[in-house]
Design a protein around this motif. Structure first.
Motif, PDB file in Angstrom:
ATOM      1  N   GLU A 166      44.294   4.286  -5.924  1.00 24.41           N
ATOM      2  CA  GLU A 166      43.748   2.940  -5.977  1.00 24.41           C
ATOM      3  C   GLU A 166      43.869   2.408  -7.401  1.00 24.41           C
ATOM      4  N   LYS A 167      43.404   1.174  -7.607  1.00 24.98           N
ATOM      5  CA  LYS A 167      43.574   0.509  -8.901  1.00 24.98           C
ATOM      6  C   LYS A 167      43.061   1.324 -10.078  1.00 24.98           C
ATOM      7  N   ALA A 168      41.947   2.022  -9.895  1.00 27.61           N
ATOM      8  CA  ALA A 168      41.365   2.785 -11.000  1.00 27.61           C
ATOM      9  C   ALA A 168      41.993   4.168 -11.151  1.00 27.61           C
ATOM     10  N   GLY A 169      43.043   4.456 -10.366  1.00 34.33           N
ATOM     11  CA  GLY A 169      43.674   5.764 -10.455  1.00 34.33           C
ATOM     12  C   GLY A 169      42.937   6.837  -9.684  1.00 34.33           C
ATOM     13  N   VAL A 170      42.194   6.430  -8.652  1.00 36.05           N
ATOM     14  CA  VAL A 170      41.428   7.371  -7.834  1.00 36.05           C
ATOM     15  C   VAL A 170      42.117   7.568  -6.483  1.00 36.05           C
ATOM     16  N   VAL A 171      42.239   8.820  -6.087  1.00 33.94           N
ATOM     17  CA  VAL A 171      42.773   9.174  -4.766  1.00 33.94           C
ATOM     18  C   VAL A 171      41.637   9.815  -3.981  1.00 33.94           C
ATOM     19  N   HIS A 172      41.414   9.359  -2.769  1.00 33.49           N
ATOM     20  CA  HIS A 172      40.351   9.993  -1.979  1.00 33.49           C
ATOM     21  C   HIS A 172      40.793  10.156  -0.534  1.00 33.49           C
ATOM     22  N   ALA A 173      40.170  11.118   0.139  1.00 35.98           N
ATOM     23  CA  ALA A 173      40.512  11.399   1.538  1.00 35.98           C
ATOM     24  C   ALA A 173      39.452  12.292   2.156  1.00 35.98           C
ATOM     25  N   GLY A 174      39.444  12.326   3.477  1.00 38.96           N
ATOM     26  CA  GLY A 174      38.602  13.279   4.191  1.00 38.96           C
ATOM     27  C   GLY A 174      39.388  14.562   4.365  1.00 38.96           C
ATOM     28  N   VAL A 175      38.767  15.696   4.067  1.00 36.42           N
ATOM     29  CA  VAL A 175      39.484  16.978   4.121  1.00 36.42           C
ATOM     30  C   VAL A 175      38.855  17.952   5.121  1.00 36.42           C
ATOM     31  N   GLY A 176      38.046  17.434   6.037  1.00 34.26           N
ATOM     32  CA  GLY A 176      37.440  18.300   7.041  1.00 34.26           C
ATOM     33  C   GLY A 176      36.051  17.831   7.400  1.00 34.26           C
ATOM     34  N   LYS A 177      35.349  18.661   8.155  1.00 32.48           N
ATOM     35  CA  LYS A 177      33.998  18.351   8.597  1.00 32.48           C
ATOM     36  C   LYS A 177      33.029  19.397   8.061  1.00 32.48           C
ATOM     37  N   ALA A 178      31.753  19.000   7.949  1.00 36.82           N
ATOM     38  CA  ALA A 178      30.744  19.923   7.448  1.00 36.82           C
ATOM     39  C   ALA A 178      30.597  21.147   8.355  1.00 36.82           C
ATOM     40  N   SER A 179      31.010  21.000   9.614  1.00 38.22           N
ATOM     41  CA  SER A 179      30.922  22.122  10.554  1.00 38.22           C
ATOM     42  C   SER A 179      32.036  23.145  10.363  1.00 38.22           C
ATOM     43  N   PHE A 180      33.036  22.808   9.554  1.00 42.65           N
ATOM     44  CA  PHE A 180      34.149  23.729   9.321  1.00 42.65           C
ATOM     45  C   PHE A 180      33.663  24.993   8.610  1.00 42.65           C
ATOM     46  N   ASP A 181      34.344  26.077   8.867  1.00 43.34           N
ATOM     47  CA  ASP A 181      34.130  27.314   8.122  1.00 43.34           C
ATOM     48  C   ASP A 181      34.434  27.065   6.640  1.00 43.34           C
ATOM     49  N   ASP A 182      33.639  27.687   5.755  1.00 44.36           N
ATOM     50  CA  ASP A 182      33.819  27.480   4.313  1.00 44.36           C
ATOM     51  C   ASP A 182      35.244  27.765   3.861  1.00 44.36           C
ATOM     52  N   ALA A 183      35.817  28.859   4.351  1.00 45.42           N
ATOM     53  CA  ALA A 183      37.159  29.250   3.926  1.00 45.42           C
ATOM     54  C   ALA A 183      38.201  28.222   4.366  1.00 45.42           C
ATOM     55  N   LYS A 184      38.010  27.631   5.545  1.00 47.35           N
ATOM     56  CA  LYS A 184      38.962  26.628   6.032  1.00 47.35           C
ATOM     57  C   LYS A 184      38.858  25.345   5.216  1.00 47.35           C
ATOM     58  N   LEU A 185      37.646  24.982   4.825  1.00 49.96           N
ATOM     59  CA  LEU A 185      37.478  23.809   3.970  1.00 49.96           C
ATOM     60  C   LEU A 185      38.128  24.049   2.610  1.00 49.96           C
ATOM     61  N   ALA A 186      37.927  25.237   2.061  1.00 51.39           N
ATOM     62  CA  ALA A 186      38.519  25.562   0.753  1.00 51.39           C
ATOM     63  C   ALA A 186      40.043  25.495   0.828  1.00 51.39           C
ATOM     64  N   GLU A 187      40.600  25.988   1.935  1.00 50.50           N
ATOM     65  CA  GLU A 187      42.055  25.961   2.111  1.00 50.50           C
ATOM     66  C   GLU A 187      42.554  24.523   2.188  1.00 50.50           C
TER      67      GLU A 187
END
Length: 232
Positions: A166-187
């Motif tokens: 975006e204009k300020a040089g920020v990139v954002h996205a959704g990378v999973g759900k809170a219900s995901f396993d910790d290791a899968k979120l980290a991956e």
């Protein structure tokens, strides 16, 4: 002074003084405070040392998250004839040409990803002012202008994420759900950061990846140690 609810106060207290955590520590903190009545999305924000107003500093790309996003993605495809049939068979939610253009022009945008065959771009081009600001404009650089609509639809449905600075040089996205396993979120987080790292533009000077933070939909953010996310 703003008054915060009990849940918000508790989350703020839990996050107080915590920053530059490892990916795993940050995930545990965010998940532990994702207490909404729905499955919150885990979101990532990267502050980059770029100015996207300059063409040689624009950051954009696409990445297939190894464990998906957990989100149901609605896909629209601009195509005719056999390619329209191919898109429908692949699971596209909306398929059309001039009729789809008119639907979008009327303000009805009921999709999260837009794909087009190259011959449809004269029609799609008329929608630039509508789709562009929403980051929905098909683009060959991220594989959404293609003759292989089957692969594009399946990728979108399977957890592929597009990103753009975006204009300020920020990139954002959704990378999973809170219900995901910790290791899968980290991956997923490391895969996303790696993709943004590889998309570093030629015009980027100095520190490219300045800050990384994650949060849940309703929760505060926490910063992650860049080295923990990049492996550097």
């Amino acid at each position: 002074m703003a008054k915060f609810g009990k849940r918000t106060r508790a989350a703020r207290e839990a996050f107080a003084g915590k920053e530059e955590l490892s990916v795993e520590e940050a995930i545990a903190l965010v998940k532990g405070n994702a207490s909404a009545k729905f499955d919150e999305t885990v979101e990532i924000a990267l502050n980059l040392g770029v100015d996207p107003r300059h063409a040689d500093q624009m950051v954009r790309g696409v990445v297939g998250l190894p464990n998906g996003t957990g989100k149901t993605v609605r896909v629209a495809v601009f195509a005719r004839g056999p390619k329209a049939d191919e898109a429908t068979a692949a699971g596209a939610d909306i398929v059309g040409a001039e009729d789809l253009m008119e639907t979008i022009q009327s303000g009805k945008i009921e999709f999260d990803r837009c794909i087009a065959t190259p011959d449809m771009m004269p029609i799609v081009g008329r929608l630039g002012k509508i789709l562009g600001p929403r980051n929905l404009m098909p683009n060959p650089k991220v594989g959404t202008v293609t003759m292989d609509v089957k692969a594009a639809v399946e990728a979108a449905k399977g957890g592929e994420v597009q990103f753009k600075a975006e204009k300020a040089g920020v990139v954002h996205a959704g990378v999973g759900k809170a219900s995901f396993d910790d290791a899968k979120l980290a991956e997923n987080i490391r895969a996303f950061v790696d993709a943004v790292q590889k998309a570093k533009p030629t015009g980027a000077k100095g520190t490219y990846m300045k800050k990384i933070a994650i949060s849940s939909t309703m929760g505060p953010g926490v910063s992650i140690d860049v080295a923990s996310a990049t492996g550097n």
